[in-house]
Structure formats: structure tokens, C-alpha cells
Design an enzyme around this catalytic site. Structure first.
Site, PDB file in Angstrom:
ATOM      1  CB  SER A  66      -1.044  -0.321   1.171  1.00 19.70           C
ATOM      2  OG  SER A  66      -1.634   1.271   1.346  1.00 19.70           O
ATOM      3  CE1 TYR A  88      -4.537  -2.162   4.912  1.00 20.08           C
ATOM      4  CE2 TYR A  88      -3.219   0.091   4.886  1.00 20.08           C
ATOM      5  CZ  TYR A  88      -3.757  -1.046   3.849  1.00 20.08           C
ATOM      6  OH  TYR A  88      -4.127  -1.925   2.831  1.00 20.08           O
TER       7      TYR A  88
END
Length: 268
Positions: free
Chosen positions: A153, A166
Site C-alpha cells: 500500500s 494497517y
């Protein structure tokens, strides 16, 4: 580029029942690969993807497995060995979010995201490398002994308040990928990552489903549009193919320019 750059190859895509994983499974099949569509709980969706691929002349089957547990990864690799005789590409894609402000985040939510988004990638990658070594190099399939592609990401690099679990997991994926690539490249095992920015998937619906949310999000994307899962899937096909044979230890950002820190366009 070859219209079937993954012809004859066998691929496992974890977390493939929706979103980016779903798009990668379809794109790999279109590129000629046989695909294991992994899911944890969404059996109907995964089986539908496999059925769609089969109806279009491809080869695919759905396999349940929780990648956050070693037993789940072992199940997946046992299935691909039995059904396809081995594996050429692992796409370690499974991931989730459990968001909260830092001091409100429970240890359970911290651990679950780390377990799936980082530890699960590690465990499945270990199994893949062991399988690659056992199989040996087959130049008719690929120039590489095996390929591993992590879904990371932009938040492996961009801090993200309210999402520390995350972001921490994705930061870990970055160095997991790079350390693996460094260690394994001499065996002709290629390890790389794709790092999506804002992509229209169910995991982030709140960020784009209303006009107000969409306009706010677009301020972070210099290219002026929100990404689609196919944007990521097409890049994944290239990275897994022999066209990218000299690409090792690289993160390919697919983000419309989000990593360019657009807030500084006007001079900061």
C-alpha cells in the site's frame, strides 16, 4: 507484449474473493495462468470467480484457507499441488482493516491486522519458496524459479493516523519483501510488491461513495481519478511475467501520484 504472458503458469492469489484480489485472479486467468482463488469466508463469491474463469476457457478453482494461520497456508499449497502439480506465482494479497484512534485501538484489533496483513504474507511466502525449491527450474514455464508478489500500500511509506495497525503491517511488508528479494534473488526467485493508492473496493467504500467524500479524496490524487482494481491487476500480470524478469525487490506504486504529496503542489 505476449497476449498470454502467463501461459502455462500456476498461480495462487490469496484474498481473491473480492476487490483487488478478485481483479488479479481474473487478469491472471486472461493472461493464461491457472488460478487458485483463495477465500477465508466468502465461499460463494470465490466459487463464482472460479466458475466465470472456467466458462471463459480458463482453469481455476476456489480453496478456503485462513492465511493468518500456518495450517491455512498449508491447506492452500496442498490444494495447488494436488490440482495443478505445483506453483509458479504467489500473489500474497489477503488483507483487512480494523481502524481506530491510537489510544482506542484494542490489542485484538492490532494483532488481527498484523496477523493477516503481515504474518500471513510471511507464512504463505515461506511455503511458496519451499515449493519453488522442491520443483526446480522449468524454463518452459518461466525464466524464474518462482515469483512472489506482495500487495502492499502507499501506506508502507505514508503515515496514516487512525490506522496504525494497517500502516505498521504495510511498512513491515515493504522490508519483508526487500529482505526476501535480497536473500532469494540468487536462486532466481523474484520477489516484488505492488502498492495501490486509493482504489474503488469494498474495504474503502466510505472514502468514495458520496460526492463529498470523493472530492476530498481526489485532493490527494494528482491524476484526478480514483483507481480501479484493474489498474492494479494489469500491473500484477506484468510483474509476474517474464517481461519483468529483471525486476527484483521493487515496489511498484499504482496510485495516480498520491506518493507525490500533492499538498505541496502550491509550494507547501
Amino acid at each position: 507484449m505476449d497476449s498470454k504472458p502467463l501461459a502455462g503458469q500456476r498461480a495462487l492469489v490469496t484474498g481473491a474473493s473480492s476487490g483487488i484480489g478478485r481483479a488479479i485472479a481474473y487478469a491472471f486467468a486472461e493472461a493464461g495462468a491457472s488460478v487458485v482463488v483463495n477465500y477465508r469466508s466468502s465461499r460463494e463469491e470465490a466459487e463464482q470467480i472460479a466458475s466465470d474463469i472456467q466458462q471463459h476457457g480458463g482453469k481455476a478453482f476456489a480453496v478456503q484457507g485462513d492465511v493468518s494461520e500456518p495450517e491455512g497456508c498449508e491447506t492452500l499449497f496442498g490444494a495447488i499441488e494436488q490440482e495443478l502439480g505445483g506453483i509458479d506465482v504467489l500473489v500474497a494479497n489477503a488483507g483487512l482493516q480494523r481502524d481506530a484512534a491510537f489510544t482506542d485501538m484494542s490489542l485484538e484489533d492490532w494483532q488481527k491486522v498484523i496477523d493477516v496483513n503481515l504474518t500471513g504474507q510471511f507464512v504463505c511466502a515461506q511455503e511458496a519458496v519451499r515449493q519453488f525449491r522442491q520443483q526446480g527450474l522449468d524454463p518452459k514455464r518461466s525464466r524464474a524459479l518462482g515469483k512472489i508478489l506482495f500487495t502492499s500500500s502507499v501506506h508502507q511509506a505514508i503515515p496514516w493516523g487512525g490506522h496504525v495497525n494497517y500502516a505498521s503491517a504495510k511498512g513491515g511488508v515493504k522490508l519483508l519483501m526487500e529482505s526476501m528479494a535480497q536473500e532469494l534473488a540468487g536462486e532466481k526467485i523474484r520477489v516484488n510488491a505492488i502498492a495501490p493508492g486509493a482504489i474503488k473496493t469494498a474495504i474503502n467504500t466510505d472514502a468514495w461513495e458520496t460526492e463529498e467524500a470523493r472530492e476530498k479524496l481526489l485532493k490527494l490524487i494528482p491524476y484526478g481519478r480514483i483507481g480501479e482494481p484493474d489498474d492494479v491487476a494489469k500491473a500484477a500480470v506484468w510483474l509476474a511475467s517474464d517481461d519483468a524478469d529483471y525486476v527484483v525487490g521493487t515496489t511498484l506504486f499504482i496510485d495516480g501520484g498520491m506518493m507525490l504529496y500533492p499538498a505541496f503542489r502550491e509550494g507547501g
